[in-house]
Write a protein that holds these residues in place. Structure first.
Motif, PDB file in Angstrom:
ATOM      1  N   ASP A 141       0.812  -1.208   0.000  1.00 55.87           N
ATOM      2  CA  ASP A 141       0.000   0.000   0.000  1.00 55.87           C
ATOM      3  C   ASP A 141       0.852   1.267   0.000  1.00 55.87           C
ATOM      4  O   ASP A 141       0.340   2.358   0.190  1.00 55.87           O
ATOM      5  N   LYS A 142       2.140   1.081  -0.236  1.00 59.97           N
ATOM      6  CA  LYS A 142       3.031   2.233  -0.383  1.00 59.97           C
ATOM      7  C   LYS A 142       4.031   1.964  -1.503  1.00 59.97           C
ATOM      8  O   LYS A 142       4.471   0.834  -1.692  1.00 59.97           O
ATOM      9  N   CYS A 143       4.354   3.008  -2.216  1.00 63.02           N
ATOM     10  CA  CYS A 143       5.402   2.928  -3.238  1.00 63.02           C
ATOM     11  C   CYS A 143       6.306   4.146  -3.110  1.00 63.02           C
ATOM     12  O   CYS A 143       5.857   5.230  -2.724  1.00 63.02           O
ATOM     13  N   GLU A 144       7.537   3.936  -3.438  1.00 59.88           N
ATOM     14  CA  GLU A 144       8.522   5.023  -3.401  1.00 59.88           C
ATOM     15  C   GLU A 144       9.332   4.936  -4.692  1.00 59.88           C
ATOM     16  O   GLU A 144       9.832   3.860  -5.040  1.00 59.88           O
TER      17      GLU A 144
ATOM     18  N   SER B 211       5.972   9.806  -2.406  1.00 60.63           N
ATOM     19  CA  SER B 211       5.338   9.147  -1.255  1.00 60.63           C
ATOM     20  C   SER B 211       3.939   8.681  -1.645  1.00 60.63           C
ATOM     21  O   SER B 211       3.532   8.793  -2.794  1.00 60.63           O
ATOM     22  N   ASP B 212       3.172   8.222  -0.637  1.00 60.90           N
ATOM     23  CA  ASP B 212       1.865   7.619  -0.921  1.00 60.90           C
ATOM     24  C   ASP B 212       0.947   8.551  -1.699  1.00 60.90           C
ATOM     25  O   ASP B 212       0.290   8.152  -2.656  1.00 60.90           O
ATOM     26  N   SER B 213       0.883   9.820  -1.289  1.00 62.24           N
ATOM     27  CA  SER B 213      -0.088  10.748  -1.870  1.00 62.24           C
ATOM     28  C   SER B 213       0.193  11.052  -3.335  1.00 62.24           C
ATOM     29  O   SER B 213      -0.677  11.535  -4.054  1.00 62.24           O
TER      30      SER B 213
ATOM     31  N   CYS C 193       0.220   1.896 -10.061  1.00 63.59           N
ATOM     32  CA  CYS C 193       0.450   3.234  -9.535  1.00 63.59           C
ATOM     33  C   CYS C 193       1.005   4.081 -10.669  1.00 63.59           C
ATOM     34  O   CYS C 193       1.528   3.554 -11.648  1.00 63.59           O
TER      35      CYS C 193
ATOM     36  N   LYS D 172       6.224  -1.246  -0.770  1.00 64.77           N
ATOM     37  CA  LYS D 172       6.262  -1.377   0.689  1.00 64.77           C
ATOM     38  C   LYS D 172       4.892  -1.776   1.238  1.00 64.77           C
ATOM     39  O   LYS D 172       3.846  -1.497   0.632  1.00 64.77           O
TER      40      LYS D 172
ATOM     41  N   SER E 195       2.212  -1.611   4.667  1.00 65.96           N
ATOM     42  CA  SER E 195       1.744  -0.510   5.527  1.00 65.96           C
ATOM     43  C   SER E 195       2.734  -0.209   6.643  1.00 65.96           C
ATOM     44  O   SER E 195       2.807   0.912   7.141  1.00 65.96           O
TER      45      SER E 195
ATOM     46  N   GLY F 166       5.911  -0.291   6.264  1.00 68.23           N
ATOM     47  CA  GLY F 166       7.126   0.261   5.691  1.00 68.23           C
ATOM     48  C   GLY F 166       8.129  -0.781   5.244  1.00 68.23           C
ATOM     49  O   GLY F 166       9.200  -0.440   4.721  1.00 68.23           O
TER      50      GLY F 166
END
Length: 656
Positions: free
Chosen positions: A178-181, A205-207, A230, A251, A253, A255
């Motif tokens: 639920d996260k990508c960088e 970041s997420d947003s 994404c 990543k 949730s 991290g």
């Protein structure tokens, strides 16, 4: 290694200028596009063929130009050697036909053709250009051909990538992604690229991402099709033209990094790179190990005790964050898995000196390149006289692959080598090495040929291949008719090379070597060699018994020094105190020369006296070499009606 911008996938447009420059006069008629004036010539411009190049795993600009492309604007500009200028924007019909008519004076011109593109003419920006030097004073010139490329066009571009990937834990709350960088990284140094007027880093970041379900559901446990996506955006024409590495981390949730992927992105001037990027099934997987690790010598790189080695390998994965290079020093040429190395260091993206792990970037070990994502080569600094071996692995946040050992290089690696003198570090099965042999010529001279000679020191660099080598010869082989090589010192011939096996050991001769360590040797010469000379016909020659030449050395007196070696190596020895005598002489002159001929040029010490003896005492300075001594005596011998000059020539060798 640094990548060249012009090696990318670009549309290169060849533009031809046709010049009719023959005896134009005031009677020439008007033609399409303008009037030909006296002293000017006509140039026609047209777009030619396209050159395209593509690379694997490379995301290229959405727009690629060819000879069917229609630009918003074409502009020809330039200046002449005499200060004239030209600026011509193609009219609408010229733009469509890709031809225009301009007038240029008979001169040498520096011309540039620039192509603009965009949504419309008002918003068009430079995308391609070409330069050309046109010598219109040459009446044989009939056409000029430009090549339009992005080189030299600094207009920024933009990037928009839609990343599609498979999340095997999409329905598991604490495991799903639920996260990508993500970011664009410079290929030459693996550093994050900064964009925007405020220099904001493009670390997303997420947003900054839109995460949404795709049509494939993760409920199928055997599926590896994308089920999540994404969007990565670097818009507003912020990105300088060039090649970048796009990197994205996935990543949970909490991290925790569960995956990594990278691709090369090409940013073209004034254009947008838009693409769908489908990530293979790499979540929670360590990368595949690289293969074909080879180490090559960078020819001519030996300097200050080091040399450079070019290391290359095959990248077998798409999810490595960096490579890890293991460097081992050995004190034996042949080793087994149970042997203990001198040292082992690991270079990569992390550092822990307690476990001999070091950053590659910024280290003294690094010479060029990086171990970053998708790289396949780098250069390192190695010590002369040391045995090395190498292993390589691929690393990401999920772990590290197995290490892959070095593969022997072969002739197909474009390296010329022989069994006894490999031109390649790590050739065959030998340890990686390079060593130096310093030949101290002991104030002498080494002539290897009629055009190649050395004074002071001669140095060779070699690669140890497990076999004995013969040192540089100081004279032709016995019985050979060859003149070279020849080492001499003031005409004293070469005898042997000497070295000290250890600090405490006595010096000994050496002619062959079978080791990888650096070696220093020095030359010895035959000090008893009797120099040849010619006595001028104006002098008669004295009998040897008529001349006495003696020297006092430290505690020893009256040492005969005619064709002798005077050893000054004894502790406390200073320059000899000389006395020269010719019985019955009315006057004596002595020439103490530094060349092997009485008439040779060079510094001499001339001594003279009235009477049968000259005692110059200590002659200073005296170097460790052979001197030519000429004793001239004014004397009347039996049969002479009057005294006349006679001579005697001999050598005196000083050993220090």
């Amino acid at each position: 290694m640094k990548s060249k911008f012009y090696n990318l996938l670009w549309a290169a447009l060849a533009v031809m200028l046709f010049a009719g420059c023959t005896n134009i006069s005031s009677n020439d008629a008007a033609i399409t596009g303008g009037m030909i004036l006296p002293g000017q010539c006509l140039v026609s411009v047209g777009v030619g063929e396209t050159i395209n190049e593509a690379g694997a795993r490379t995301i290229n600009p959405t727009t690629v130009y060819d000879n069917t492309s229609v630009f918003q604007k074409l502009e020809l500009t330039g200046t002449s050697a005499k200060g004239a200028s030209v600026s011509h924007v193609f009219a609408a019909e010229e733009l469509t036909a890709k031809q225009a008519v301009v007038s240029l004076t008979y001169d040498k011109w520096y011309l540039t053709l620039t192509a603009y593109d965009g949504a419309d003419a008002a918003s068009a920006v430079p995308v391609l250009k070409g330069d050309y030097f046109a010598d219109l004073t040459n009446t044989a010139l009939t056409n000029i051909e430009f090549t339009l490329t992005p080189d030299g066009v600094n207009q920024a571009g933009s990037v928009e990538l839609t990343v599609k990937f498979f999340d095997p834990y999409k329905s598991v709350a604490d495991k799903k992604i639920d996260k990508c960088e993500a970011g664009l990284y410079k290929i030459d140094n693996n550093q994050l690229y900064a964009v925007g007027s405020d220099n904001t880093k493009m670390e997303i970041s997420d947003s900054a991402f839109v995460l949404s379900d795709l049509s494939v559901s993760s409920s199928d446990p055997d599926s590896t099709e994308p089920n999540t996506k994404c969007v990565f955006t670097a818009n507003n024409l912020d990105v300088e033209p060039g090649r970048y590495m796009f990197k994205i981390w996935f990543k949970t949730s909490s991290g925790r990094k569960t995956g990594f992927y990278s691709d090369v992105v090409v940013v073209a001037p004034g254009r947008k790179t838009v693409a769908d990027v489908t990530v293979p099934d790499i979540m929670d997987r360590i990368p595949e190990k690289p293969e074909n690790l080879k180490v090559l010598l960078v020819e001519g790189s030996e300097k200050n005790g080091f040399y450079k080695a070019h290391i290359k390998w095959t990248d077998n994965s798409t999810n490595e964050e960096s490579f890890v290079l293991k460097v081992t020093e050995w004190d034996a040429y042949t080793t087994t898995s149970t042997d203990t190395p001198v040292s082992t260091k690991v270079y990569g993206a992390e550092e822990d000196t307690a476990t001999d792990e070091y950053y590659f970037w910024g280290s003294d070990f690094r010479a060029d390149g990086t171990l970053g994502t998708s790289t396949t080569s780098c250069e390192v600094n190695l010590k002369l006289g040391v045995l090395y071996d190498f292993e390589i692995a691929a690393w990401n946040s999920c772990g590290i692959s197995e290490f892959e050992g070095r593969t022997a290089c072969v002739d197909a690696d474009n390296v010329a080598a022989t069994a006894t003198k490999p031109a390649l570090t790590g050739y065959s099965t030998s340890k990686v090495n390079r060593y130096k042999i310093d030949y101290d010529l002991s104030s002498g001279k080494l002539e290897k040929s009629a055009t190649e000679s050395y004074e002071g020191t001669y140095t060779e660099f070699k690669t140890y291949a497990g076999a004995e080598i013969t040192l540089q010869a100081g004279k032709p082989a016995a019985g050979s008719a060859d003149t070279y090589p020849m080492a001499t010192r003031n005409h004293n011939p070469f005898v042997d090379w000497y070295y000290k096996p250890s600090t405490a050991a006595a010096a000994t001769t050496i002619s062959t070597y079978n080791n990888w360590e650096n070696l220093s040797v020095w030359a010895s010469y035959d000090p008893t060699y009797i120099i040849s000379y010619t006595v001028s016909e104006e002098y008669g020659e004295l009998d040897d018994a008529d001349v006495t030449a003696i020297a006092d050395i430290v505690s020893t007196s009256n040492v005969d020094c005619k064709n002798a070696v005077l050893d000054l190596t004894e502790t406390g020895a200073t320059n000899p105190v000389f006395t020269f005598t010719v019985a019955g002489a009315e006057a004596i002159k002595v020439n103490f020369g530094d060349k092997a001929s009485r008439t040779a040029e060079g510094s001499t010490v001339e001594l003279d006296t009235r009477g049968s003896t000259v005692a110059p005492g200590a002659i200073d300075p005296l170097e460790g070499k052979t001197y030519c001594v000429t004793v001239l005596a004014l004397k009347q011998l039996t049969g002479d009606t009057a005294a006349r000059w006679y001579s005697k020539v001999f050598a005196v060798t000083i050993k220090r």
